[in-house]
Design a protein around this motif. Structure first.
Motif, mmCIF file in Angstrom:
data_model
loop_
_atom_site.group_PDB
_atom_site.id
_atom_site.type_symbol
_atom_site.label_atom_id
_atom_site.label_comp_id
_atom_site.label_asym_id
_atom_site.label_seq_id
_atom_site.Cartn_x
_atom_site.Cartn_y
_atom_site.Cartn_z
ATOM 1 N N LEU A 436 0.841 -1.191 0.000
ATOM 2 C CA LEU A 436 0.000 0.000 0.000
ATOM 3 C C LEU A 436 0.880 1.246 0.000
ATOM 4 C CD1 LEU A 436 -2.803 -1.047 2.510
ATOM 5 C CD2 LEU A 436 -2.656 -1.405 0.034
ATOM 6 N N HIS A 437 0.629 2.122 -0.939
ATOM 7 C CA HIS A 437 1.503 3.275 -1.145
ATOM 8 C C HIS A 437 1.603 4.157 0.094
ATOM 9 C CE1 HIS A 437 3.517 6.493 -3.335
ATOM 10 N NE2 HIS A 437 2.677 7.324 -2.762
ATOM 11 N N TRP A 438 0.462 4.402 0.757
ATOM 12 C CA TRP A 438 0.480 5.303 1.901
ATOM 13 C C TRP A 438 1.368 4.761 3.013
ATOM 14 C CZ3 TRP A 438 -0.703 4.010 6.850
ATOM 15 C CH2 TRP A 438 -1.457 2.857 7.074
ATOM 16 N N SER A 439 1.397 3.444 3.182
ATOM 17 C CA SER A 439 2.193 2.860 4.271
ATOM 18 C C SER A 439 3.684 3.052 4.009
ATOM 19 C CB SER A 439 1.861 1.374 4.441
ATOM 20 O OG SER A 439 2.236 0.626 3.295
ATOM 21 N N LYS A 440 4.099 2.883 2.753
ATOM 22 C CA LYS A 440 5.508 3.109 2.428
ATOM 23 C C LYS A 440 5.888 4.562 2.657
ATOM 24 C CE LYS A 440 5.102 1.352 -1.709
ATOM 25 N NZ LYS A 440 5.456 0.915 -3.078
ATOM 26 N N THR A 441 5.007 5.470 2.257
ATOM 27 C CA THR A 441 5.288 6.891 2.436
ATOM 28 C C THR A 441 5.375 7.246 3.915
ATOM 29 O OG1 THR A 441 4.098 7.360 0.391
ATOM 30 C CG2 THR A 441 4.523 9.210 1.868
ATOM 31 N N ALA A 442 4.438 6.734 4.713
ATOM 32 C CA ALA A 442 4.438 7.035 6.148
ATOM 33 C C ALA A 442 5.721 6.557 6.816
ATOM 34 C CB ALA A 442 3.217 6.391 6.812
ATOM 35 N N LEU A 443 6.121 5.337 6.520
ATOM 36 C CA LEU A 443 7.318 4.782 7.152
ATOM 37 C C LEU A 443 8.585 5.452 6.642
ATOM 38 C CD1 LEU A 443 6.242 1.028 7.056
ATOM 39 C CD2 LEU A 443 6.382 2.488 9.085
ATOM 40 N N ALA A 444 8.626 5.759 5.349
ATOM 41 C CA ALA A 444 9.822 6.392 4.795
ATOM 42 C C ALA A 444 10.021 7.788 5.372
ATOM 43 C CB ALA A 444 9.716 6.461 3.270
ATOM 44 N N VAL A 445 8.964 8.597 5.382
ATOM 45 C CA VAL A 445 9.081 9.971 5.883
ATOM 46 C C VAL A 445 9.403 9.974 7.373
ATOM 47 C CG1 VAL A 445 7.805 12.106 6.292
ATOM 48 C CG2 VAL A 445 7.579 10.917 4.109
ATOM 49 N N SER A 446 8.667 9.167 8.124
ATOM 50 C CA SER A 446 8.903 9.111 9.568
ATOM 51 C C SER A 446 10.298 8.590 9.877
ATOM 52 C CB SER A 446 7.845 8.220 10.225
ATOM 53 O OG SER A 446 8.108 8.052 11.599
ATOM 54 N N GLY A 447 10.721 7.547 9.160
ATOM 55 C CA GLY A 447 12.036 6.965 9.415
ATOM 56 C C GLY A 447 13.170 7.911 9.098
ATOM 57 N N VAL A 448 13.078 8.609 7.970
ATOM 58 C CA VAL A 448 14.135 9.560 7.608
ATOM 59 C C VAL A 448 14.247 10.650 8.661
ATOM 60 C CG1 VAL A 448 14.753 11.368 5.957
ATOM 61 C CG2 VAL A 448 14.050 9.114 5.134
ATOM 62 N N VAL A 449 13.119 11.169 9.098
ATOM 63 C CA VAL A 449 13.139 12.208 10.137
ATOM 64 C C VAL A 449 13.686 11.640 11.441
ATOM 65 C CG1 VAL A 449 11.668 13.658 11.597
ATOM 66 C CG2 VAL A 449 11.304 13.587 9.126
ATOM 67 N N LEU A 573 8.377 14.292 16.556
ATOM 68 C CA LEU A 573 8.100 14.643 15.166
ATOM 69 C C LEU A 573 8.011 13.395 14.295
ATOM 70 C CD1 LEU A 573 7.761 16.695 12.883
ATOM 71 C CD2 LEU A 573 10.254 16.884 12.782
ATOM 72 N N SER A 574 8.898 12.460 14.497
ATOM 73 C CA SER A 574 8.866 11.209 13.739
ATOM 74 C C SER A 574 7.564 10.453 13.987
ATOM 75 C CB SER A 574 10.063 10.344 14.128
ATOM 76 O OG SER A 574 10.015 9.091 13.489
ATOM 77 N N ASP A 575 7.154 10.377 15.246
ATOM 78 C CA ASP A 575 5.905 9.722 15.621
ATOM 79 C C ASP A 575 4.716 10.426 14.977
ATOM 80 O OD1 ASP A 575 4.251 7.914 16.903
ATOM 81 O OD2 ASP A 575 4.279 8.964 18.819
ATOM 82 N N ALA A 576 4.732 11.763 15.035
ATOM 83 C CA ALA A 576 3.622 12.546 14.509
ATOM 84 C C ALA A 576 3.458 12.356 13.011
ATOM 85 C CB ALA A 576 3.841 14.028 14.830
ATOM 86 N N LEU A 577 4.560 12.275 12.276
ATOM 87 C CA LEU A 577 4.472 12.134 10.825
ATOM 88 C C LEU A 577 3.875 10.794 10.417
ATOM 89 C CD1 LEU A 577 7.854 13.789 9.803
ATOM 90 C CD2 LEU A 577 5.550 14.701 9.444
ATOM 91 N N ALA A 578 4.256 9.731 11.112
ATOM 92 C CA ALA A 578 3.659 8.419 10.812
ATOM 93 C C ALA A 578 2.162 8.439 11.084
ATOM 94 C CB ALA A 578 4.344 7.330 11.633
ATOM 95 N N LEU A 579 1.778 9.027 12.223
ATOM 96 C CA LEU A 579 0.364 9.129 12.573
ATOM 97 C C LEU A 579 -0.388 9.998 11.575
ATOM 98 C CD1 LEU A 579 -2.033 8.806 14.582
ATOM 99 C CD2 LEU A 579 -1.165 10.841 15.744
ATOM 100 N N LEU A 580 0.197 11.134 11.202
ATOM 101 C CA LEU A 580 -0.463 12.077 10.312
ATOM 102 C C LEU A 580 -0.717 11.467 8.942
ATOM 103 C CD1 LEU A 580 -1.500 14.915 9.661
ATOM 104 C CD2 LEU A 580 0.859 15.571 9.144
ATOM 105 N N ILE A 581 0.277 10.812 8.372
ATOM 106 C CA ILE A 581 0.097 10.231 7.037
ATOM 107 C C ILE A 581 -0.916 9.096 7.072
ATOM 108 C CG2 ILE A 581 1.279 8.990 5.179
ATOM 109 C CD1 ILE A 581 3.767 10.646 5.839
ATOM 110 N N MET A 582 -0.904 8.328 8.148
ATOM 111 C CA MET A 582 -1.917 7.279 8.293
ATOM 112 C C MET A 582 -3.311 7.903 8.365
ATOM 113 S SD MET A 582 -2.178 4.403 11.303
ATOM 114 C CE MET A 582 -3.565 3.281 11.415
#
Length: 654
Positions: A436-449, A573-582
Motif C-alpha cells: 500500500l503506497h500510503w504505508s511506504k510513504t508514512a514509514l519512509a518519511v517518519s524513518g528519515v526524520v 516529530l517522527s511519531d507525529a508524521l507516521a500518525l499524520l500520514i496514516m
C-alpha cells in the motif's frame, strides 16, 4: 479541502451562504491556491488522490487515467480546474459552450434535503472566446472534452454553422474531443438524424465526437435514433445530468440517478448488454463508449451506473454534497470491482522488506521499555555520570527537582519510542506487506526524520554512545525495509455510502489529522528549544533555578538536558508524521487493525507524559494544556472512528 475538513467545517459554513456566492468563493479559493507555488502539491498531498494505473483506459486516441470526469457546468468559468485536476479525475468536461455567452441573474437554488441544485438556465456559460482562452492554458494535463451546443432555440443550418465554428476554434485551442449537444431542440427522430448526419465525423475534425443526450430525452426516441445512427463516426454517447425543473431551469441532483439508469438500459438494449466492469479488463474501451453524469453522490451510485452499462461517470452535484474526496472514493470502488475476481498474489516473504520494518518496530518498543525503566530508577546511565563528573547524590544537592526534571524528559522520550515502535510494526505488517503506497510513504518519511534527529543530540556537543549504537543497529533494518516494494492495489471492500457512520468518521479523521499536525508542531518546537534556550519558563519555575545557576554548578548539565530535549523533539516529530500520514491517507472502513493501532500506539505517549508530570508534581496548567488538547483529540477521534473502522463496509452485489 478534503472530505474531513469539507464535511465538518466548510460545508456547514458554505451552505449558510447564497448558492452563487458559495460557489464563487469556493472555486476562487481553490483556484488561487492551485496557482500559488506548491499549491497543487498541497492539494494533492492533503487528499492523496493519485489513481492506480489499473484504472487507465483509452477511447480512440484519448487516454483517461481514471473513469471519473468532472462535469463542465459545475465550474463554467474553469476557475478551479487546475485545483480539481488533483482530485482523482481522469478527464475534464468544459461547457456547455455556445458561440455567445449565456447569462442569468437569477439565483441558483440549493435543495439540501433532496441533495439537488436548480440552475435557472440550461446552457449558462461565458461563450466561445472565454472558453478558448482557458482551454489553451488549462494548468493541467488531463484531456479536455468540450460540450458544444448551438445558441438556445437555434435549429437547422444555423445550428450546424455554429457547431462548425465551435469545433474549429476550440480544437485549435486544444480541446481533446467534443460532446455534441443538439438533440434538445430537434423535433423527432428524423430531424435529429438529418442534423447528426451533416456533422463531420471525428476523422475529419481530428477530435473524437460524443453524442450528448439529456436525461429527459424520450427513451423510445433514443433507441430509434441509435439503431439508425452511423455509429462509426462517433466515439460514444454521454447521458446528461439534468432534468427540467418546475418553473424553468434544470435540476441536477441525487434524484437524477434513476433517470440515468433508465437511459443506460435503453442504450444497452441497442448496443448490447454488459457491465462496464467486464470491459474494463482491457485498457481499451472497445466500440461505442458510454458516459453517464446523473446523480452520482456516493461511490455506490457510480458502481450502479457502471453495472448498468456506463464506461465512465461524471460528477457534479455529488461534489457539492459529498465533498472533493468523492472522485477518489469512486476510483477506489471501481478498482475493487475491477480486481475483485482476480486471484490475490502470494504475500512477500517476511525477509523481503516488510519484516525488517517489523523488527525495527520491535526494537523501538524494546528500547523504549528499557529507557523507561532506567528513567524511573537511576535516571542517568554510567556514561552520563562520567560526562557530568557527578553521581546522583551530588546532583540532588544542586537542586531537589533536577533529577525529577531529567526523568520527566527521559520518560516522555521512552513513551514516544514505544508509540513509534507500535506504529511501525502495525503499518509494516498490515500495509507495507501488501504494497500500500500510503504505508511506504508514512514509514519512509517518519524513518528519515527519526534517524536524522540523531544529529540533534549533538546540538550542545554531547555525544550519546547508546543512542548512536541503537541508531546504527536499526538503520540497516530501515534501509532493507524500503527496498523493492512496488505499489499494489487495495483489495478489500471500500466505503461506498455517505451514511452516518461515514460522516462521523470524517469528524474522527479531522481529530487525528489535527492531532498529527499538532504533535508535529510540538516536536519541532521542542527540538528547537532543546537546541537553543533549552528551558521554557515553566521548567525553571518548577525547579526554582536559573540557567546561570545550573551552568555555575556544572557546565555539562545544560548540554546533557539539551540532548534529552532535542532527542525527544525529534522522536515526537517522527511519531507525529507516521500518525499524520496514516490519518490523511490510510484510513479505510472495516480495517480494525487501524483503530487498535491508534488506541495502543497512542497510549504509551500519553501515559508517559501525564504519568511523569503527576508523579513528580510538575502540574503547571499552561505547560500541560497542549498535552490536554492532544488527549482530547485522541479520545474524541477514537470514539468517532470506532463504528467506521470496526464495521465492514456495506456493499451491493450485482
Amino acid at each position: 479541502m478534503p472530505d474531513w475538513s469539507y464535511q465538518t467545517i466548510f460545508r456547514p459554513l458554505l451552505f449558510r451562504l447564497p448558492s452563487r456566492l458559495a460557489r464563487e468563493l469556493t472555486l476562487r479559493a481553490m483556484g488561487r491556491l492551485s496557482r500559488l507555488p506548491g499549491g497543487a502539491f498541497v492539494i494533492r498531498t492533503l487528499g492523496h488522490m493519485e489513481p492506480s494505473p489499473l484504472l487507465e483506459s483509452r477511447v480512440t486516441a484519448l487516454t483517461f487515467p481514471t473513469p471519473v470526469g468532472l462535469s463542465g457546468s459545475l465550474d463554467p468559468e474553469g476557475t478551479a480546474h487546475k485545483a480539481m485536476s488533483q482530485f482523482g479525475f481522469g478527464f475534464m468536461e468544459v461547457g456547455p459552450v455556445t458561440v455567445s455567452s449565456v447569462r442569468s441573474g437569477q439565483p441558483i437554488v440549493r435543495e439540501a434535503a433532496a441533495e439537488s441544485i436548480v440552475y435557472p438556465a440550461y446552457a449558462e456559460n461565458p461563450g466561445l472566446k472565454a472558453a478558448a482562452r482557458r482551454i489553451a492554458k488549462p494548468g493541467h494535463t488531463l484531456p479536455q472534452l468540450v460540450r458544444i451546443a448551438p445558441m438556445p432555440g437555434t435549429r437547422g443550418e444555423r445550428a450546424l454553422e455554429e457547431l462548425r465554428l465551435l469545433r474549429a476554434r476550440l480544437a485549435e485551442a486544444g480541446a481533446a474531443g467534443f460532446y455534441i449537444d443538439v438533440l434538445r431542440d430537434c423535433e423527432g427522430t428524423e430531424e435529429a438524424l438529418a442534423l447528426l448526419e451533416r456533422i463531420p465525423g471525428a476523422a475529419e475534425a481530428g477530435r473524437p465526437l460524443f453524442l450528448y443526450v439529456s436525461l429527459d430525452y424520450p427513451n423510445e426516441q433514443l433507441e430509434r435514433l441509435l439503431e439508425r445512427l452511423d455509429r462509426s463516426a462517433w466515439a460514444g454517447i454521454v447521458v446528461g445530468e439534468a432534468l427540467p425543473a418546475a418553473g424553468g431551469g434544470v435540476r441536477i441532483g441525487k434524484a437524477c440517478k434513476a433517470a440515468a439508469l433508465e437511459k443506460l438500459r435503453a442504450i444497452r438494449r441497442v448496443l448490447g448488454p454488459g457491465s462496464s466492469f467486464d470491459r474494463l479488463g482491457s485498457r481499451d474501451v472497445n466500440g461505442f463508449a458510454v458516459k453517464a453524469a446523473g446523480g452520482v453522490h456516493e461511490p455506490q451510485d457510480a458502481v450502479d451506473l457502471m453495472r448498468a452499462g456506463a464506461d465512465y461517470v461524471l460528477l457534479h452535484s455529488g461534489l457539492v454534497y459529498a465533498g472533493p474526496g468523492l472522485p477518489k472514493r469512486v476510483n477506489e470502488a471501481v478498482l475493487y470491482e475491477k480486481i475483485r475476481g482476480e486471484p490475490e498474489p502470494l504475500p512477500p516473504s517476511f525477509w523481503k522488506h516488510w519484516g525488517w520494518m517489523c523488527l525495527l518496530g520491535l526494537g523501538m518498543i524494546f528500547g523504549g521499555i528499557l529507557a523507561w525503566l532506567v528513567a524511573t530508577t537511576t535516571v542517568l546511565l554510567p556514561y552520563d555520570e562520567a560526562y557530568l563528573g557527578m553521581d546522583l547524590e551530588e546532583l540532588s544537592r544542586i537542586n531537589a527537582n533536577l533529577l525529577h526534571f531529567m526523568s520527566h524528559d527521559r520518560i516522555t522520550l521512552a513513551g514516544t519510542m514505544i508509540s513509534i515502535g507500535i506504529l511501525y510494526y502495525q503499518i509494516a505488517a498490515n500495509g507495507l506487506q501488501h504494497g500500500l503506497h500510503w504505508s511506504k510513504t508514512a514509514l519512509a518519511v517518519s524513518g528519515v526524520v527519526g534517524f536524522s534527529s540523531f544529529f540533534l543530540y549533538l546540538g550542545y556537543g554531547y555525544f550519546d554512545p547508546l543512542h548512536a549504537i541503537t541508531a546504527a543497529a536499526l538503520l540497516p533494518m530501515f534501509v532493507l525495509s524500503m527496498r523493492n516494494n512496488p505499489d499494489r492495489p487495495y483489495r478489500k471492500p471500500v466505503n461506498r455510502r455517505n451514511d452516518r457512520v461515514w460522516r462521523l468518521a470524517m469528524w474522527g479523521q479531522l481529530c487525528f489529522v489535527v492531532l498529527g499536525f499538532a504533535l508535529a508542531a510540538g516536536g519541532i518546537t521542542i527540538a528547537v528549544v532543546g537546541m537553543t534556550q533549552v528551558f521554557v519558563p515553566e521548567d525553571l519555575a518548577f525547579m526554582q533555578v536559573t540557567p546561570a545557576e545550573l551552568e555555575a554548578a556544572n557546565p555539562h548539565l545544560i548540554p546533557l538536558i539539551a540532548h534529552d530535549r532535542a532527542g525527544f523533539g525529534g522522536a515526537l516529530l517522527s511519531d507525529a508524521l507516521a500518525l499524520l500520514i496514516m490519518a490523511l491517507w490510510g484510513l479505510q472502513q472495516g480495517e480494525r487493525w487501524q483503530w487498535k493501532t491508534l488506541l495502543v500506539g497512542g497510549a504509551p505517549g500519553f501515559i508517559a507524559g501525564f504519568g511523569v508530570h503527576l508523579g513528580i508534581g510538575y502540574t503547571d496548567f499552561w505547560h500541560l494544556l497542549p498535552a490536554l488538547f492532544a488527549l482530547a483529540l485522541y479520545v474524541a477521534g477514537l470514539i468517532l472512528l470506532y463504528p467506521y473502522l470496526m464495521r465492514s463496509p456495506q456493499t451491493q452485489d450485482a
